[in-house]
Design a protein around this motif. Structure first.
Motif, PDB file in Angstrom:
ATOM      1  N   VAL A 233      48.072  32.238   5.701  1.00  0.00           N
ATOM      2  CA  VAL A 233      48.140  31.411   6.773  1.00  0.00           C
ATOM      3  C   VAL A 233      48.917  30.894   7.233  1.00  0.00           C
ATOM      4  N   LEU A 234      48.927  30.946   8.510  1.00  0.00           N
ATOM      5  CA  LEU A 234      50.261  30.523   9.404  1.00  0.00           C
ATOM      6  C   LEU A 234      50.401  29.218   8.950  1.00  0.00           C
ATOM      7  N   GLU A 235      51.889  28.683   9.078  1.00  0.00           N
ATOM      8  CA  GLU A 235      51.911  26.798   8.321  1.00  0.00           C
ATOM      9  C   GLU A 235      53.412  27.192   9.660  1.00  0.00           C
ATOM     10  N   SER A 236      54.171  28.026  10.001  1.00  0.00           N
ATOM     11  CA  SER A 236      54.818  27.967  10.447  1.00  0.00           C
ATOM     12  C   SER A 236      54.514  27.329  11.889  1.00  0.00           C
ATOM     13  N   HIS A 237      55.635  26.340  12.523  1.00  0.00           N
ATOM     14  CA  HIS A 237      55.393  26.120  14.108  1.00  0.00           C
ATOM     15  C   HIS A 237      56.524  26.611  15.118  1.00  0.00           C
ATOM     16  N   THR A 238      57.318  27.577  15.044  1.00  0.00           N
ATOM     17  CA  THR A 238      58.186  28.757  15.785  1.00  0.00           C
ATOM     18  C   THR A 238      57.323  29.712  15.949  1.00  0.00           C
ATOM     19  N   LYS A 239      56.621  30.331  15.447  1.00  0.00           N
ATOM     20  CA  LYS A 239      55.898  31.736  15.617  1.00  0.00           C
ATOM     21  C   LYS A 239      54.615  31.678  15.757  1.00  0.00           C
ATOM     22  N   LYS A 240      53.662  32.199  16.900  1.00  0.00           N
ATOM     23  CA  LYS A 240      52.397  32.634  16.765  1.00  0.00           C
ATOM     24  C   LYS A 240      51.415  33.575  15.392  1.00  0.00           C
ATOM     25  N   ASN A 241      50.239  33.553  14.827  1.00  0.00           N
ATOM     26  CA  ASN A 241      50.507  33.949  14.127  1.00  0.00           C
ATOM     27  C   ASN A 241      49.394  35.934  14.590  1.00  0.00           C
ATOM     28  N   PRO A 242      50.145  36.267  14.517  1.00  0.00           N
ATOM     29  CA  PRO A 242      49.465  38.288  15.380  1.00  0.00           C
ATOM     30  C   PRO A 242      48.363  38.409  15.379  1.00  0.00           C
ATOM     31  N   ASN A 243      47.577  38.250  14.055  1.00  0.00           N
ATOM     32  CA  ASN A 243      46.350  38.277  13.572  1.00  0.00           C
ATOM     33  C   ASN A 243      45.351  37.967  15.260  1.00  0.00           C
ATOM     34  N   LEU A 244      46.024  36.163  15.318  1.00  0.00           N
ATOM     35  CA  LEU A 244      44.706  35.532  16.283  1.00  0.00           C
ATOM     36  C   LEU A 244      44.975  35.894  17.821  1.00  0.00           C
ATOM     37  N   GLU A 245      46.125  36.685  17.829  1.00  0.00           N
ATOM     38  CA  GLU A 245      46.128  36.648  19.083  1.00  0.00           C
ATOM     39  C   GLU A 245      45.646  37.909  19.824  1.00  0.00           C
ATOM     40  N   LYS A 246      45.512  39.131  18.622  1.00  0.00           N
ATOM     41  CA  LYS A 246      44.459  40.413  18.615  1.00  0.00           C
ATOM     42  C   LYS A 246      43.025  39.643  18.862  1.00  0.00           C
TER      43      LYS A 246
ATOM     44  N   VAL B  72      41.827  36.693  19.801  1.00  0.00           N
ATOM     45  CA  VAL B  72      41.519  36.112  21.223  1.00  0.00           C
ATOM     46  C   VAL B  72      41.958  37.288  23.037  1.00  0.00           C
ATOM     47  N   ARG B  73      42.631  37.593  22.250  1.00  0.00           N
ATOM     48  CA  ARG B  73      42.859  38.736  23.226  1.00  0.00           C
ATOM     49  C   ARG B  73      41.583  40.071  23.284  1.00  0.00           C
ATOM     50  N   ALA B  74      41.173  39.816  22.523  1.00  0.00           N
ATOM     51  CA  ALA B  74      39.639  40.795  22.224  1.00  0.00           C
ATOM     52  C   ALA B  74      38.749  39.915  23.091  1.00  0.00           C
ATOM     53  N   TYR B  75      38.740  38.972  23.030  1.00  0.00           N
ATOM     54  CA  TYR B  75      37.318  38.113  23.620  1.00  0.00           C
ATOM     55  C   TYR B  75      38.076  38.000  24.917  1.00  0.00           C
ATOM     56  N   ILE B  76      39.083  37.878  25.324  1.00  0.00           N
ATOM     57  CA  ILE B  76      39.061  37.496  26.842  1.00  0.00           C
ATOM     58  C   ILE B  76      38.716  39.161  27.805  1.00  0.00           C
ATOM     59  N   LEU B  77      39.308  40.484  26.594  1.00  0.00           N
ATOM     60  CA  LEU B  77      38.910  41.323  27.235  1.00  0.00           C
ATOM     61  C   LEU B  77      36.985  41.279  27.808  1.00  0.00           C
ATOM     62  N   MET B  78      36.693  41.320  26.544  1.00  0.00           N
ATOM     63  CA  MET B  78      35.396  41.299  26.414  1.00  0.00           C
ATOM     64  C   MET B  78      34.828  40.477  27.422  1.00  0.00           C
ATOM     65  N   ILE B  79      35.164  38.964  27.802  1.00  0.00           N
ATOM     66  CA  ILE B  79      33.914  38.571  28.320  1.00  0.00           C
ATOM     67  C   ILE B  79      34.252  39.088  29.704  1.00  0.00           C
ATOM     68  N   PHE B  80      35.799  38.766  30.273  1.00  0.00           N
ATOM     69  CA  PHE B  80      36.716  38.575  31.681  1.00  0.00           C
ATOM     70  C   PHE B  80      36.769  40.144  32.193  1.00  0.00           C
ATOM     71  N   GLU B  81      36.846  40.687  31.347  1.00  0.00           N
ATOM     72  CA  GLU B  81      37.260  42.670  31.553  1.00  0.00           C
ATOM     73  C   GLU B  81      35.452  43.057  31.670  1.00  0.00           C
ATOM     74  N   TYR B  82      35.187  43.208  30.026  1.00  0.00           N
ATOM     75  CA  TYR B  82      33.914  43.802  30.206  1.00  0.00           C
ATOM     76  C   TYR B  82      32.851  43.506  30.251  1.00  0.00           C
TER      77      TYR B  82
ATOM     78  N   ILE C 118      43.312  27.070  22.673  1.00  0.00           N
ATOM     79  CA  ILE C 118      44.225  27.452  24.022  1.00  0.00           C
ATOM     80  C   ILE C 118      45.565  27.933  24.427  1.00  0.00           C
ATOM     81  N   ASP C 119      46.767  27.259  22.879  1.00  0.00           N
ATOM     82  CA  ASP C 119      48.303  28.093  23.449  1.00  0.00           C
ATOM     83  C   ASP C 119      47.771  29.694  23.290  1.00  0.00           C
ATOM     84  N   TYR C 120      46.783  29.629  22.636  1.00  0.00           N
ATOM     85  CA  TYR C 120      46.741  31.986  22.688  1.00  0.00           C
ATOM     86  C   TYR C 120      46.018  32.548  23.436  1.00  0.00           C
ATOM     87  N   ALA C 121      45.277  31.873  23.777  1.00  0.00           N
ATOM     88  CA  ALA C 121      44.210  32.420  25.237  1.00  0.00           C
ATOM     89  C   ALA C 121      45.473  32.331  25.739  1.00  0.00           C
TER      90      ALA C 121
END
Length: 544
Positions: free
Chosen positions: A246-259, A261-271, A426-429
């Motif tokens: 679990v990422l508890e750092s306030h300085t960087k985002k979780n790369p797994n969560l970034e992937k 969220v990006r996958a679902y923005i692609l699926m919903i809005f692009e595909y 929202i920060d990730y999206a």
């Protein structure tokens, strides 16, 4: 197997019993206990009810497992002491006997699984709500062998009837939940999951959509061993969400969560075609850094028009354009005419302002409690605008396609609050939404649809100034006497100077947001305004 009547009675009795125990704890025992003792009693109550819920859903199986999987991921709403007891519903469902599973293969292929696969593990690798997975080797490749439970079709029909009655009772006597649409959506989802040919088709289609995306992976199927009751794919190694740190750092985002969220923005809005069941058991994070999706029994498509409306709602929220959001909700059919446009605008404005306050004041998004949500404030607000909660709920009617989208959002919020509790989703999206949606053709369509109305609403030019600019542009402006010429010429200079500055500011603003189309438009308008400023200034200088 329990009878239909006993299965239904089990659900009704459990709900009533749990509600009664909760009232005793919060209304009676709380008055006679210290805060620390009450808190211990509350935690014990939540853990006990979590275990009882898990046992009940395991015993009933079928559709109830699906419901449990959904509930078990709502970390952003429900207490984690309760939810942790439900995590076994994700991928630790009690397995059926191997002999029962093997009957499907003997019936469909005329051979037992031992004759088809080598190094076959007769112990279940994963047991789902409608099927079971075993691991073996086929042509020296490790494969996942998914097989529907024998008799699951009949069980599902009985369970769906019970759930239909429960939904009808809630819709009729408690509050409106669009029971008909929910029921139809649930029936459609379960029917699709009872035909593994649909899952195979969905897997291949999604794999094709993501062909150019390097961060995502989809298992390759073995076509010759796939039919209505069986689905065989390559086995994908990796970790599930709750096996990750679990990422508890306030300085960087979780790369797994970034992937994710990006996958679902692609699926919903692009595909416009998305995996509708992103619970942790269906997400595998590979050592290569790729995110693998499995189990495509539940998917949903969304029309181009629905996507466009959804984009307008989100852009309206970003611009705090409550009128645009309200109009889009009515266009979507999500709100009936029993709620007026003015009332909905007030509700939308209040909701977004409250959301912003929560985002600004919250630094930990896992298990947000009632002290943060403050539902009493919402009831007071509704009373002030003379809208009852009953009328509000009865006026909401979520379109069928958006029921799956609502479930996906709830599951993603749960995944987000676990992987990175220090940031909102929202920060990730924000970044992928700007890159994928706001740079695409959908934004061009939005600008085409809104056109001059959008620009005018930004600046709200006075009526007299609009008339002046219109007549001046057409060469129709005439002054009644020469004494006002100097005054009007100064107004021209001021107007074009102000417009040029405003247009240039918005050009830079949208350029920083990577919104190419509006930034170009505002730069062009800025150039025209400054050219007109220079022309008017020169004319005024010559007159002087």
């Amino acid at each position: 197997m329990n009878s239909k009547q006993n299965r239904s009675a089990s659900i009704y009795f459990f709900v009533i019993k749990t509600w009664f125990h909760y009232l005793v704890l919060t209304k009676i025992k709380r008055k006679f206990k210290s805060q620390s003792k009450y808190e211990n009693l509350r935690i014990q109550f939540l853990k006990r009810k979590g275990k009882e819920t898990k046992i009940l859903f395991f015993r009933l199986g079928g559709v109830y497992i699906k419901i449990g999987q959904f509930i078990s991921n709502l970390f952003h709403v429900l207490p984690e002491e309760f939810l942790w007891e439900l995590q076994d519903l994700q991928d630790k469902i009690p397995p059926r006997k191997f002999e029962d599973i093997d009957k499907r293969w003997i019936h469909d292929y005329g051979k037992s699984m031992n004759e088809i696969f080598t190094n076959l593990d007769k112990s279940s690798y994963a047991s789902a709500s409608t099927a079971q997975v075993h691991i073996g080797y086929y042509n020296e490749k490790k494969v996942a062998i998914k097989t529907l439970y024998p008799g699951i079709e009949e069980d599902a029909i009985r369970d769906l009837k019970t759930i239909s009655r429960v939904l009808w009772i809630i819709d009729r006597f408690v509050f409106k939940i669009s029971a008909k649409e929910v029921n139809e959506q649930l029936h459609s989802m379960i029917r699709a999951e009872l035909d593994l040919r649909s899952e195979l088709k969905n897997l291949k289609y999604t794999k094709q959509l993501f062909a150019l995306e390097k961060d995502f992976y989809f298992p390759n199927p073995i076509d010759g061993l796939c039919n209505k009751h069986t689905l065989v794919t390559e086995f994908v190694e990796g970790k599930k969400i709750y096996e990750l740190g679990v990422l508890e750092s306030h300085t960087k985002k979780n790369p797994n969560l970034e992937k994710l969220v990006r996958a679902y923005i692609l699926m919903i809005f692009e595909y416009r075609f998305f995996h509708a069941d992103p619970h942790p058991g269906n997400l595998i994070f590979m050592e290569t850094g790729e995110l693998c999706f499995i189990d495509f029994g539940a998917v949903q498509s969304i029309s181009e028009e629905e996507t466009r409306i959804l984009e307008r709602i989100l852009i309206g929220a970003m611009r705090k354009d409550y009128h645009l959001i309200t109009e889009s909700l009515f266009e979507l059919g999500a709100v009936t005419e029993s709620l007026s446009k003015e009332e909905l605008i007030q509700i939308v404005k209040y909701s977004l302002e409250k959301l912003n306050r929560i985002l600004d004041s919250t630094d930990h998004f896992r298990n947000i409690g009632l002290d943060t949500l403050r539902p009493a404030e919402d009831l007071r607000f509704l009373k002030e605008i003379q809208v009852s909660l009953k009328r509000l709920l009865s006026s909401l009617k979520l379109p069928p396609n958006f029921l799956s989208l609502h479930r996906v959002l709830a599951l993603l919020l749960g995944n987000s609050s676990y992987l990175d509790p220090t940031r909102s989703m929202i920060d990730y999206a924000e970044k992928p939404f700007s890159q994928i949606v706001l740079k695409g053709s959908s934004l061009k369509k939005l600008w085409k649809d809104e056109g001059e109305e959008f620009i005018t609403s930004l600046f709200s030019l006075p009526k007299e100034l609009n008339e002046f600019l219109y007549k001046w542009n057409r060469g129709e402006f005439q002054t009644p006497d020469s004494s006002r010429k100097e005054e009007l010429r100064l107004k021209e200079i001021f107007t074009f100077g102000a417009l040029g500055s405003i247009f240039f500011f918005f050009g830079m603003y949208y350029s920083e947001k990577l919104w190419k189309e509006p930034s170009i438009l505002f730069y062009i308008l800025s150039g025209l305004s400054f050219w007109s400023l220079a022309k008017s200034s020169l004319s005024y200088w010559k007159q002087k």
